[in-house]
Design a protein around this motif. Structure first.
Motif, PDB file in Angstrom:
ATOM      1  N   GLN A  25      -5.827   1.046  -0.939  1.00 42.56           N
ATOM      2  CA  GLN A  25      -4.897   2.265  -0.234  1.00 42.56           C
ATOM      3  C   GLN A  25      -3.782   2.053  -0.640  1.00 42.56           C
ATOM      4  OE1 GLN A  25      -5.455   3.552   3.778  1.00 42.56           O
ATOM      5  NE2 GLN A  25      -7.488   4.768   3.559  1.00 42.56           N
ATOM      6  N   ARG A  26      -3.102   0.481  -0.761  1.00 40.57           N
ATOM      7  CA  ARG A  26      -1.712   0.114  -1.645  1.00 40.57           C
ATOM      8  C   ARG A  26      -1.976  -0.119  -3.060  1.00 40.57           C
ATOM      9  NH1 ARG A  26       1.001  -3.186   3.790  1.00 40.57           N
ATOM     10  NH2 ARG A  26       0.946  -2.139   4.812  1.00 40.57           N
ATOM     11  N   ASP A  27      -2.685  -0.048  -3.502  1.00 45.00           N
ATOM     12  CA  ASP A  27      -2.730   0.167  -4.867  1.00 45.00           C
ATOM     13  C   ASP A  27      -1.895   1.040  -5.541  1.00 45.00           C
ATOM     14  OD1 ASP A  27      -4.122  -2.058  -5.018  1.00 45.00           O
ATOM     15  OD2 ASP A  27      -5.918  -1.277  -5.784  1.00 45.00           O
TER      16      ASP A  27
END
Length: 173
Positions: free
Chosen positions: A168-170
């Motif tokens: 989700q942090r990509d």
């Protein structure tokens, strides 16, 4: 050993040889031998202590969780301040859940599983943080096991204590 059957004597022989071999090699005996050592009577255990094959039982029973973890963290002079802070976070969680006066030997694998669930629910931590703290707790108890204060690591069989990537942090351009 007194009057016992041949099979029981052979079992004792195997474990005593394992203890002697581990003592000579300076290693920790196999898990089965450590479990056997915890299950034997006080008389046989005292004989093994007399011959230097194991540590006295009263030493392990008297070590409290809070005292052990504090000593472990204080002894880690090889780590950076951020690592000491990370160890301190896990210390705070372990002491909040178990209490500082809990005997180290009384923490069971079931207690470790309940601690992991408590971290996820009560502390409202992210999954990776729960994994990281359980990994550090495993490190604490592994040290206690290597010092022969406990016979098994309650966090030793716990799976999924490695931190994973959070997709989700990509961010893509």
């Amino acid at each position: 050993l007194g009057k016992i059957d041949a099979k029981a004597a052979a079992t004792v022989c195997v474990h005593v040889e394992a203890l002697a071999g581990a003592s000579l090699a300076g290693t920790t005996p196999a898990r089965e031998t450590m479990a056997w050592l915890g299950s034997i009577g006080n008389e046989l255990h005292a004989k093994l202590v007399k011959h230097g094959l194991c540590q006295p039982r009263q030493a392990a029973a008297s070590v409290r969780l809070g005292v052990f973890i504090d000593a472990y963290i204080a002894g880690r002079t090889d780590v950076k301040p951020a690592t000491v802070a990370s160890l301190g976070y896990t210390r705070r969680c372990l002491l909040a859940y178990f209490g500082a006066d809990k005997p180290l030997a009384d923490v069971s694998p079931g207690d470790a599983d309940a601690f992991r669930l408590w971290l996820a629910d009560s502390e409202e931590l992210a999954e990776n943080t729960v994994r990281h703290r359980c990994g550090i707790a495993r490190q604490f108890f592994r040290s206690a096991m290597r010092k022969r204060l406990i016979s098994e690591n309650p966090f030793g069989d716990m799976r999924g204590v490695g931190v994973r990537a959070n997709r989700q942090r990509d961010y893509f351009l």
